[in-house]
Scaffold this active site. Structure first.
Site, PDB file in Angstrom:
ATOM      1  N   SER A 169       1.580  -6.270   6.947  1.00 54.56           N
ATOM      2  CA  SER A 169       0.109  -6.268   6.929  1.00 54.56           C
ATOM      3  C   SER A 169      -0.405  -7.088   5.744  1.00 54.56           C
ATOM      4  O   SER A 169      -1.421  -7.780   5.851  1.00 54.56           O
ATOM      5  CB  SER A 169      -0.411  -4.837   6.818  1.00 54.56           C
ATOM      6  OG  SER A 169       0.061  -4.080   7.904  1.00 54.56           O
ATOM      7  N   LYS A 211       0.850  -1.205   0.000  1.00 57.62           N
ATOM      8  CA  LYS A 211       0.000   0.000   0.000  1.00 57.62           C
ATOM      9  C   LYS A 211       0.874   1.239   0.000  1.00 57.62           C
ATOM     10  O   LYS A 211       2.014   1.233   0.488  1.00 57.62           O
ATOM     11  CB  LYS A 211      -0.962   0.028   1.181  1.00 57.62           C
ATOM     12  CG  LYS A 211      -0.338   0.162   2.576  1.00 57.62           C
ATOM     13  CD  LYS A 211      -0.107   1.582   3.034  1.00 57.62           C
ATOM     14  CE  LYS A 211       0.726   1.622   4.306  1.00 57.62           C
ATOM     15  NZ  LYS A 211       1.370   2.821   4.667  1.00 57.62           N
ATOM     16  N   ASP A 271      -3.121  -1.502   9.252  1.00 57.50           N
ATOM     17  CA  ASP A 271      -3.161  -1.514   7.780  1.00 57.50           C
ATOM     18  C   ASP A 271      -3.697  -2.827   7.205  1.00 57.50           C
ATOM     19  O   ASP A 271      -3.787  -2.975   5.975  1.00 57.50           O
ATOM     20  CB  ASP A 271      -1.748  -1.332   7.207  1.00 57.50           C
ATOM     21  CG  ASP A 271      -1.156   0.031   7.527  1.00 57.50           C
ATOM     22  OD1 ASP A 271      -1.917   0.992   7.684  1.00 57.50           O
ATOM     23  OD2 ASP A 271       0.089   0.117   7.593  1.00 57.50           O
TER      24      ASP A 271
HETATM   25  O1  C5P Z   1      -1.292  -1.118  14.042  1.00 63.22           O
HETATM   26  P1  C5P Z   1       0.124  -1.446  13.817  1.00 63.22           P
HETATM   27  O2  C5P Z   1       0.575  -2.670  14.566  1.00 63.22           O
HETATM   28  O3  C5P Z   1       0.527  -1.479  12.376  1.00 63.22           O
HETATM   29  O4  C5P Z   1       0.952  -0.232  14.443  1.00 63.22           O
HETATM   30  C1  C5P Z   1       2.341  -0.324  14.702  1.00 63.22           C
HETATM   31  C2  C5P Z   1       2.741   0.826  15.600  1.00 63.22           C
HETATM   32  O5  C5P Z   1       2.637   2.068  14.884  1.00 63.22           O
HETATM   33  C3  C5P Z   1       1.863   1.022  16.818  1.00 63.22           C
HETATM   34  O6  C5P Z   1       2.315   0.249  17.896  1.00 63.22           O
HETATM   35  C4  C5P Z   1       2.030   2.503  17.100  1.00 63.22           C
HETATM   36  O7  C5P Z   1       3.256   2.762  17.731  1.00 63.22           O
HETATM   37  C5  C5P Z   1       2.137   3.093  15.720  1.00 63.22           C
HETATM   38  N1  C5P Z   1       0.822   3.561  15.178  1.00 63.22           N
HETATM   39  C6  C5P Z   1       0.245   4.709  15.706  1.00 63.22           C
HETATM   40  N2  C5P Z   1      -0.945   5.168  15.197  1.00 63.22           N
HETATM   41  C7  C5P Z   1      -1.556   4.526  14.179  1.00 63.22           C
HETATM   42  C8  C5P Z   1      -0.995   3.370  13.618  1.00 63.22           C
HETATM   43  C9  C5P Z   1       0.215   2.911  14.130  1.00 63.22           C
HETATM   44  O8  C5P Z   1       0.792   5.319  16.631  1.00 63.22           O
HETATM   45  N3  C5P Z   1      -2.707   5.010  13.691  1.00 63.22           N
END
Ligand code: C5P
Length: 311
Positions: free
Chosen positions: A117, A20, A150
């Protein structure tokens, strides 16, 4: 042993899932749960991971990749996001079926293109197919959201708005055929580190992010110049603060003839919008001549995760 006596083969399902990019990425101040509210438009582009699932004695993951990709940063075992996704679906369906997850990566690792993702989304779809569960699409999206922000988008693909922490997705009208060139970096940037740098830079900013109407309009009309004007990424300054060398990559892309350039998501991959497929090939070649080795040309939008092989 004659063929008729041979053991029946274990079924294997292969799912292809796309990378993406974020055409805009508006980021607000952190919520109580630590995540940042996002207002983004995602687009799926033609770089893919292939994930093959089959029954096994235990949950495990195996990795292979295209030559340009470094697999050192990909965790194995239960820390791998694909295993977490598989276990979550098993739990949801109350099944005890350990799985071998074979991942072939074409999406850069820790590159800001949601490669992990994509693997998680492919695993969810692959296991729903292998296990022939009747998990609804909505349930699969909800499980995807639990695994990572994602992951739902990797299931739906195309071009879509993303809100919440990025997990609430809905397709948007996109009448364009867009041509992107991506420049990967030798070293990944961990997403949490980029959000932490964003918090430092943003200070006490309190604005809630929004998707620019002008961007949605450019997509609807398939207007290349407008799309080039309205690309944006609130995480770009944070990514550049950790990796100042990326400014040179962005400059090089423009020098090579791209219409616009930006950091992809949390970086460090840089993206360039090109006028046509021919222009994309020229920009790619020019960037290679300037000394960048990991340069890809990819169209968008492309489909989300889909089964490509069933044997
Ligand atoms: O959701 P995901 O595991 O991909 O997110 C990885 C890290 O990125 C989270 O632990 C956080 O630190 C950060 N993140 C965030 N805000 C988001 C998406 C991700 O702070 N909307």
């Amino acid at each position: 042993m004659s063929e008729s006596m041979a053991e029946p083969m274990t079924p294997r399902i292969t799912v292809r899932a796309p990378a993406k990019i974020n055409l805009c990425l508006g980021v607000g101040p952190p919520r109580k749960d630590g995540f940042h509210p996002l207002a983004t438009v995602y687009q799926a582009v033609g770089l893919y991971d292939d994930v093959t699932v089959s029954d096994s004695d235990e949950w495990s993951v195996s990795l292979a990749a295209e030559e340009r990709i470094d697999l050192n940063d990909v965790p194995l075992g239960d820390r791998n996001i694909a295993i977490r996704a598989g276990r979550l679906l098993a739990e949801h369906e109350e099944l005890d079926r350990p799985t071998l997850i074979e991942i072939h990566k074409g999406i850069p690792v820790a590159g800001g293109m949601a490669g992990g993702s994509a693997d998680a989304a492919a695993t969810l779809l692959g296991l729903r197919t292998l296990w022939q569960t009747d998990t609804s699409d909505d349930d699969l999206l909800a499980l995807a959201a639990e695994v990572g922000s994602d992951v739902p988008f990797a299931l739906i693909g195309g071009t879509a708005r993303g809100v919440g922490r990025g997990e609430l997705v809905e397709p948007v009208t996109d009448n364009g055929h867009w041509w992107w060139v991506s420049v990967e970096s030798d070293q990944g940037l961990p997403t949490p580190a980029v959000y932490a740098a964003f918090d430092k830079l943003a200070g006490t900013r309190s604005a809630q992010p929004e998707i620019p109407d002008a961007l949605l309009s450019a997509l609807q009309r398939g207007d290349l110049d407008d799309l080039a004007s309205y690309l944006s990424n609130d995480l770009q300054a944070a990514a550049l603060s950790l990796r100042p060398d990326l400014a040179e990559v962005l400059e090089a892309g423009k020098e090579a003839g791209a219409l616009a350039g930006l950091v992809s998501g949390s970086g460090p991959t840089c993206l360039f919008l090109c006028e046509s497929s021919d222009a994309g090939i020229r920009v790619r070649q020019h960037l290679i001549e300037l000394g960048h080795s990991r340069v890809n040309a990819a169209p968008g939008p492309v489909a989300g995760a889909h089964v490509v092989e069933y044997v």
